[in-house]
Scaffold this active site. Structure first.
Site, PDB file in Angstrom:
ATOM      1  N   ASN A  37       4.451  10.305  -7.472  1.00 22.67           N
ATOM      2  CA  ASN A  37       3.976   9.205  -8.330  1.00 22.67           C
ATOM      3  C   ASN A  37       3.480   9.772  -9.656  1.00 22.67           C
ATOM      4  OD1 ASN A  37       2.288   7.546  -5.542  1.00 22.67           O
ATOM      5  ND2 ASN A  37       4.361   7.216  -6.319  1.00 22.67           N
ATOM      6  N   ASP A  84       0.778   0.996   0.311  1.00 23.13           N
ATOM      7  CA  ASP A  84       1.933   0.687  -0.535  1.00 23.13           C
ATOM      8  C   ASP A  84       2.036  -0.825  -0.793  1.00 23.13           C
ATOM      9  OD1 ASP A  84       4.160   1.286  -2.018  1.00 23.13           O
ATOM     10  OD2 ASP A  84       5.521   1.432  -0.313  1.00 23.13           O
TER      11      ASP A  84
HETATM   12  C1  IPE Z   1       1.215   1.795  -4.031  1.00 23.63           C
HETATM   13  O1  IPE Z   1       1.820   0.708  -4.601  1.00 23.63           O
HETATM   14  C2  IPE Z   1       0.235   2.462  -4.979  1.00 23.63           C
HETATM   15  C3  IPE Z   1       0.740   3.691  -5.592  1.00 23.63           C
HETATM   16  C4  IPE Z   1       1.816   4.341  -5.228  1.00 23.63           C
HETATM   17  C5  IPE Z   1      -0.057   4.240  -6.665  1.00 23.63           C
HETATM   18  P1  IPE Z   1       3.150   0.812  -5.459  1.00 23.63           P
HETATM   19  O2  IPE Z   1       2.779   0.973  -6.890  1.00 23.63           O
HETATM   20  O3  IPE Z   1       4.059   1.849  -4.910  1.00 23.63           O
HETATM   21  O4  IPE Z   1       3.747  -0.635  -5.204  1.00 23.63           O
HETATM   22  P2  IPE Z   1       5.259  -1.041  -4.955  1.00 23.63           P
HETATM   23  O5  IPE Z   1       5.815  -0.155  -3.897  1.00 23.63           O
HETATM   24  O6  IPE Z   1       5.956  -0.842  -6.275  1.00 23.63           O
HETATM   25  O7  IPE Z   1       5.190  -2.472  -4.543  1.00 23.63           O
HETATM   26  C1  IPE Z   2       3.858   6.295  -1.305  1.00 24.00           C
HETATM   27  O1  IPE Z   2       4.323   5.120  -1.877  1.00 24.00           O
HETATM   28  C2  IPE Z   2       2.653   6.770  -2.036  1.00 24.00           C
HETATM   29  C3  IPE Z   2       1.501   5.891  -1.942  1.00 24.00           C
HETATM   30  C4  IPE Z   2       1.447   4.734  -1.351  1.00 24.00           C
HETATM   31  C5  IPE Z   2       0.322   6.370  -2.563  1.00 24.00           C
HETATM   32  P1  IPE Z   2       5.520   5.116  -2.927  1.00 24.00           P
HETATM   33  O2  IPE Z   2       5.670   3.730  -3.386  1.00 24.00           O
HETATM   34  O3  IPE Z   2       5.323   6.155  -3.951  1.00 24.00           O
HETATM   35  O4  IPE Z   2       6.731   5.571  -1.992  1.00 24.00           O
HETATM   36  P2  IPE Z   2       8.276   5.385  -2.177  1.00 24.00           P
HETATM   37  O5  IPE Z   2       8.594   5.765  -3.591  1.00 24.00           O
HETATM   38  O6  IPE Z   2       8.568   3.960  -1.911  1.00 24.00           O
HETATM   39  O7  IPE Z   2       8.882   6.301  -1.151  1.00 24.00           O
HETATM   40 MG    MG Z   3       5.521   1.804  -3.498  1.00 23.99          MG
END
Ligand code: IPE
Ligand code: IPE
Ligand code: MG
Length: 267
Positions: free
Chosen positions: A82, A34
Protein backbone atom coordinates in the site's frame (compact mmCIF):
# COMPACT_ATOMS: atom_id res chain seq x y z
CA UNK A 1 -17.98 -23.43 33.72
CA UNK A 2 -20.17 -20.40 34.36
CA UNK A 3 -19.79 -17.64 31.82
CA UNK A 4 -19.24 -14.20 33.27
CA UNK A 5 -20.46 -11.68 30.74
CA UNK A 6 -18.51 -8.42 30.88
CA UNK A 7 -20.97 -5.77 32.03
CA UNK A 8 -19.82 -3.20 29.46
CA UNK A 9 -21.00 -5.25 26.46
CA UNK A 10 -24.21 -4.11 24.77
CA UNK A 11 -27.25 -6.42 24.82
CA UNK A 12 -26.60 -8.16 21.49
CA UNK A 13 -22.92 -8.61 22.23
CA UNK A 14 -23.64 -9.93 25.73
CA UNK A 15 -26.14 -12.46 24.34
CA UNK A 16 -23.67 -13.83 21.81
CA UNK A 17 -20.81 -13.76 24.31
CA UNK A 18 -22.80 -15.88 26.76
CA UNK A 19 -23.18 -18.56 24.07
CA UNK A 20 -19.42 -18.85 23.55
CA UNK A 21 -17.30 -21.58 25.10
CA UNK A 22 -14.96 -19.91 27.62
CA UNK A 23 -12.52 -22.83 27.29
CA UNK A 24 -12.07 -22.32 23.59
CA UNK A 25 -11.28 -18.69 23.34
CA UNK A 26 -8.70 -17.59 20.78
CA UNK A 27 -5.61 -15.96 22.28
CA UNK A 28 -4.61 -13.98 19.25
CA UNK A 29 -6.84 -12.60 16.49
CA UNK A 30 -5.50 -10.66 13.51
CA UNK A 31 -7.70 -8.60 11.19
CA UNK A 32 -7.12 -7.53 7.59
CA UNK A 33 -9.17 -4.35 7.70
CA UNK A 34 -10.18 -4.17 4.05
CA UNK A 35 -12.95 -2.37 2.16
CA UNK A 36 -12.61 1.29 3.14
CA UNK A 37 -12.46 2.38 -0.49
CA UNK A 38 -15.52 0.35 -1.47
CA UNK A 39 -17.44 1.69 1.52
CA UNK A 40 -16.76 5.24 0.32
CA UNK A 41 -17.45 4.44 -3.34
CA UNK A 42 -20.91 3.10 -2.51
CA UNK A 43 -21.70 6.46 -0.97
CA UNK A 44 -20.10 8.47 -3.77
CA UNK A 45 -17.52 9.75 -1.31
CA UNK A 46 -13.75 10.02 -1.78
CA UNK A 47 -11.72 6.98 -0.62
CA UNK A 48 -10.34 8.94 2.33
CA UNK A 49 -13.85 9.18 3.79
CA UNK A 50 -13.76 5.38 4.04
CA UNK A 51 -10.42 5.45 5.86
CA UNK A 52 -11.83 8.00 8.30
CA UNK A 53 -14.81 5.77 9.05
CA UNK A 54 -12.43 2.83 9.32
CA UNK A 55 -10.85 4.45 12.38
CA UNK A 56 -14.22 4.37 14.12
CA UNK A 57 -14.46 0.64 13.47
CA UNK A 58 -10.99 0.24 15.01
CA UNK A 59 -12.25 2.00 18.13
CA UNK A 60 -15.33 -0.23 18.53
CA UNK A 61 -13.49 -3.47 17.83
CA UNK A 62 -10.57 -2.65 20.12
CA UNK A 63 -12.94 -1.89 22.96
CA UNK A 64 -15.00 -5.06 22.55
CA UNK A 65 -11.85 -7.20 22.20
CA UNK A 66 -10.41 -5.71 25.38
CA UNK A 67 -13.69 -6.13 27.25
CA UNK A 68 -14.01 -9.82 26.42
CA UNK A 69 -10.44 -10.35 27.63
CA UNK A 70 -8.78 -11.21 24.30
CA UNK A 71 -5.01 -11.36 25.02
CA UNK A 72 -3.85 -10.11 21.62
CA UNK A 73 -5.39 -8.27 18.67
CA UNK A 74 -3.32 -7.44 15.58
CA UNK A 75 -4.65 -5.02 12.98
CA UNK A 76 -3.33 -4.68 9.42
CA UNK A 77 -3.58 -0.92 8.97
CA UNK A 78 -1.53 -0.63 5.79
CA UNK A 79 0.83 -2.89 3.95
CA UNK A 80 4.30 -2.26 2.53
CA UNK A 81 2.65 -2.61 -0.89
CA UNK A 82 0.00 0.00 0.00
CA UNK A 83 2.78 2.36 1.05
CA UNK A 84 4.55 1.86 -2.29
CA UNK A 85 1.62 1.68 -4.66
CA UNK A 86 -1.14 3.99 -3.43
CA UNK A 87 -1.28 7.58 -4.73
CA UNK A 88 0.84 10.03 -2.65
CA UNK A 89 -2.27 11.97 -1.61
CA UNK A 90 -3.86 8.86 -0.08
CA UNK A 91 -0.62 7.94 1.74
CA UNK A 92 -0.32 11.46 3.08
CA UNK A 93 -3.87 11.26 4.37
CA UNK A 94 -3.25 7.86 5.98
CA UNK A 95 -0.15 9.26 7.74
CA UNK A 96 -2.15 12.18 9.11
CA UNK A 97 -4.96 9.88 10.17
CA UNK A 98 -2.52 7.62 11.98
CA UNK A 99 -0.98 10.54 13.83
CA UNK A 100 -4.39 11.81 14.92
CA UNK A 101 -5.54 8.30 15.83
CA UNK A 102 -2.55 7.66 18.10
CA UNK A 103 -3.18 10.87 20.01
CA UNK A 104 -6.96 10.76 20.16
CA UNK A 105 -7.33 7.09 21.01
CA UNK A 106 -4.76 7.04 23.80
CA UNK A 107 -7.48 7.65 26.34
CA UNK A 108 -9.42 4.61 25.09
CA UNK A 109 -6.31 2.48 25.36
CA UNK A 110 -5.59 3.61 28.90
CA UNK A 111 -9.22 3.12 29.93
CA UNK A 112 -9.17 -0.43 28.56
CA UNK A 113 -5.66 -1.27 29.87
CA UNK A 114 -4.43 -1.84 26.30
CA UNK A 115 -0.71 -2.01 25.48
CA UNK A 116 0.24 -0.78 22.06
CA UNK A 117 2.85 -2.42 19.80
CA UNK A 118 3.81 -1.99 16.16
CA UNK A 119 5.03 -4.33 13.45
CA UNK A 120 6.38 -3.38 10.02
CA UNK A 121 9.20 -1.30 8.60
CA UNK A 122 8.32 1.77 10.63
CA UNK A 123 11.70 3.44 10.01
CA UNK A 124 10.42 4.25 6.50
CA UNK A 125 7.47 6.28 7.84
CA UNK A 126 7.67 10.10 8.20
CA UNK A 127 9.70 11.10 11.30
CA UNK A 128 6.74 12.85 12.96
CA UNK A 129 4.70 9.65 12.66
CA UNK A 130 7.54 7.60 14.14
CA UNK A 131 7.76 10.04 17.05
CA UNK A 132 4.03 9.75 17.73
CA UNK A 133 4.28 5.96 17.58
CA UNK A 134 7.14 5.89 20.08
CA UNK A 135 5.19 8.21 22.36
CA UNK A 136 1.98 6.14 22.26
CA UNK A 137 3.92 2.93 22.83
CA UNK A 138 5.71 4.40 25.83
CA UNK A 139 2.48 5.83 27.28
CA UNK A 140 0.80 2.41 27.21
CA UNK A 141 3.90 0.32 28.03
CA UNK A 142 2.78 -0.37 31.59
CA UNK A 143 -0.73 -1.53 30.69
CA UNK A 144 -1.28 -5.19 31.48
CA UNK A 145 -4.36 -6.06 29.43
CA UNK A 146 -4.73 -6.75 25.72
CA UNK A 147 -1.77 -6.20 23.39
CA UNK A 148 -2.95 -4.21 20.39
CA UNK A 149 -0.42 -4.54 17.57
CA UNK A 150 -0.74 -2.26 14.57
CA UNK A 151 0.82 -3.48 11.33
CA UNK A 152 2.12 -0.37 9.56
CA UNK A 153 4.11 -0.56 6.34
CA UNK A 154 4.04 -4.27 7.08
CA UNK A 155 4.86 -7.07 4.65
CA UNK A 156 5.22 -10.67 5.71
CA UNK A 157 7.96 -11.49 3.24
CA UNK A 158 10.04 -8.51 4.32
CA UNK A 159 9.44 -9.54 7.94
CA UNK A 160 10.95 -12.96 7.18
CA UNK A 161 13.87 -11.31 5.35
CA UNK A 162 14.44 -9.03 8.37
CA UNK A 163 14.26 -12.02 10.74
CA UNK A 164 16.94 -13.90 8.79
CA UNK A 165 19.14 -10.80 8.69
CA UNK A 166 18.70 -10.28 12.40
CA UNK A 167 19.61 -13.92 13.14
CA UNK A 168 22.79 -13.64 11.09
CA UNK A 169 23.71 -10.34 12.77
CA UNK A 170 23.06 -11.74 16.23
CA UNK A 171 25.26 -14.77 15.53
CA UNK A 172 28.03 -12.63 13.98
CA UNK A 173 28.07 -10.41 17.10
CA UNK A 174 27.90 -13.35 19.41
CA UNK A 175 30.85 -15.58 18.71
CA UNK A 176 30.67 -15.85 14.93
CA UNK A 177 28.55 -17.39 12.22
CA UNK A 178 29.41 -20.96 13.19
CA UNK A 179 27.09 -20.27 16.18
CA UNK A 180 24.18 -19.59 13.84
CA UNK A 181 21.37 -21.94 14.75
CA UNK A 182 18.43 -22.03 12.43
CA UNK A 183 15.22 -23.70 13.49
CA UNK A 184 11.57 -22.66 13.78
CA UNK A 185 11.98 -21.41 17.33
CA UNK A 186 14.91 -19.21 16.31
CA UNK A 187 12.95 -17.74 13.43
CA UNK A 188 9.97 -17.10 15.72
CA UNK A 189 12.24 -15.24 18.13
CA UNK A 190 13.42 -12.92 15.36
CA UNK A 191 10.06 -12.13 13.75
CA UNK A 192 8.40 -8.79 14.52
CA UNK A 193 5.68 -10.80 16.28
CA UNK A 194 8.00 -12.33 18.89
CA UNK A 195 5.98 -10.59 21.65
CA UNK A 196 2.74 -12.34 20.61
CA UNK A 197 1.08 -15.70 21.30
CA UNK A 198 0.42 -18.06 18.36
CA UNK A 199 -2.08 -16.73 15.87
CA UNK A 200 -5.46 -18.48 16.18
CA UNK A 201 -7.77 -16.58 13.86
CA UNK A 202 -7.37 -14.28 10.86
CA UNK A 203 -10.41 -12.20 9.92
CA UNK A 204 -10.65 -10.45 6.56
CA UNK A 205 -13.41 -7.98 5.87
CA UNK A 206 -14.99 -7.12 2.50
CA UNK A 207 -14.86 -10.59 0.99
CA UNK A 208 -11.44 -11.02 -0.59
CA UNK A 209 -10.07 -14.57 -0.21
CA UNK A 210 -6.37 -13.81 0.16
CA UNK A 211 -3.80 -12.95 2.81
CA UNK A 212 -2.18 -10.03 0.93
CA UNK A 213 1.26 -10.62 2.49
CA UNK A 214 -0.06 -10.61 6.09
CA UNK A 215 1.46 -12.88 8.77
CA UNK A 216 2.21 -15.70 6.30
CA UNK A 217 4.48 -17.59 8.71
CA UNK A 218 2.27 -16.99 11.75
CA UNK A 219 -0.94 -18.02 9.97
CA UNK A 220 0.37 -21.54 9.30
CA UNK A 221 -2.39 -23.13 11.39
CA UNK A 222 -4.66 -20.17 12.03
CA UNK A 223 -8.32 -20.42 11.11
CA UNK A 224 -9.44 -17.97 8.43
CA UNK A 225 -12.75 -16.12 8.56
CA UNK A 226 -13.85 -13.91 5.70
CA UNK A 227 -16.88 -11.66 5.91
CA UNK A 228 -18.47 -9.51 3.21
CA UNK A 229 -18.95 -6.71 5.77
CA UNK A 230 -16.79 -3.74 4.78
CA UNK A 231 -14.32 -2.61 7.43
CA UNK A 232 -16.02 0.74 8.26
CA UNK A 233 -19.22 -1.23 9.08
CA UNK A 234 -17.45 -3.82 11.28
CA UNK A 235 -18.35 -3.73 15.00
CA UNK A 236 -17.83 -5.72 18.19
CA UNK A 237 -20.76 -7.98 17.37
CA UNK A 238 -19.04 -9.01 14.12
CA UNK A 239 -15.91 -9.89 16.09
CA UNK A 240 -18.01 -12.10 18.38
CA UNK A 241 -19.63 -13.73 15.33
CA UNK A 242 -16.16 -14.55 14.00
CA UNK A 243 -15.19 -16.06 17.38
CA UNK A 244 -18.40 -18.14 17.41
CA UNK A 245 -17.53 -19.43 13.93
CA UNK A 246 -13.96 -20.16 15.08
CA UNK A 247 -15.29 -22.23 17.96
CA UNK A 248 -17.16 -24.41 15.49
CA UNK A 249 -14.00 -25.33 13.61
CA UNK A 250 -12.02 -28.54 14.04
CA UNK A 251 -8.36 -27.67 14.40
CA UNK A 252 -6.25 -30.63 13.39
CA UNK A 253 -2.67 -29.38 13.01
CA UNK A 254 -2.05 -32.14 10.50
CA UNK A 255 -3.08 -34.87 12.95
CA UNK A 256 -6.23 -36.92 13.42
CA UNK A 257 -9.14 -35.93 15.58
CA UNK A 258 -9.44 -37.71 18.90
CA UNK A 259 -12.66 -39.65 19.51
CA UNK A 260 -13.87 -37.24 22.19
CA UNK A 261 -13.66 -34.43 19.66
CA UNK A 262 -10.86 -32.63 21.44
CA UNK A 263 -7.64 -32.02 19.65
CA UNK A 264 -4.57 -32.75 21.76
CA UNK A 265 -2.80 -29.68 20.38
CA UNK A 266 -5.48 -27.21 21.40
CA UNK A 267 -4.71 -25.34 24.58
C1 IPE B 1 -8.24 -1.03 3.47
O1 IPE B 1 -9.15 -0.51 2.59
C2 IPE B 1 -7.36 0.05 4.07
C3 IPE B 1 -6.01 0.11 3.49
C4 IPE B 1 -5.48 -0.78 2.71
C5 IPE B 1 -5.21 1.26 3.86
P1 IPE B 1 -8.84 -0.30 1.05
O2 IPE B 1 -8.33 1.08 0.86
O3 IPE B 1 -7.98 -1.39 0.53
O4 IPE B 1 -10.31 -0.43 0.46
P2 IPE B 1 -10.77 -1.16 -0.87
O5 IPE B 1 -10.17 -2.52 -0.89
O6 IPE B 1 -10.25 -0.31 -2.00
O7 IPE B 1 -12.26 -1.17 -0.78
C1 IPE C 1 -4.57 -5.53 2.53
O1 IPE C 1 -5.56 -4.94 1.77
C2 IPE C 1 -3.92 -4.51 3.40
C3 IPE C 1 -4.79 -3.94 4.41
C4 IPE C 1 -6.06 -4.18 4.58
C5 IPE C 1 -4.17 -3.03 5.30
P1 IPE C 1 -5.31 -4.48 0.27
O2 IPE C 1 -6.54 -3.81 -0.18
O3 IPE C 1 -4.05 -3.73 0.15
O4 IPE C 1 -5.10 -5.89 -0.44
P2 IPE C 1 -5.24 -6.30 -1.95
O5 IPE C 1 -4.52 -5.25 -2.75
O6 IPE C 1 -6.69 -6.32 -2.25
O7 IPE C 1 -4.61 -7.66 -2.02
MG1 MG D 1 -8.37 -3.21 -0.27
Amino acid sequence: MRVIVPSELDRKEAELFSQLDPNQFPKHIAIIMDGNGRWAKRRHLPRIAGHKRGVEAVRYVTETAARIGLPALTLYAFSAENFLRRPPGEIKFLMKLLQTYLKKELELMQRNNVRLEFIGRSHMLPPEVQERMAWAKEETARNTGMVLTLALNYGSRSEIVDAVRSMVHAAANNGGLHHLQIDEEAINRHLYTRHLPDLDLVIRTSGELRLSNFLLWQAAYAEIYVTKTLWPDFRGIHLLEAIADFQGRERRYGGLLETNGNNSHSK
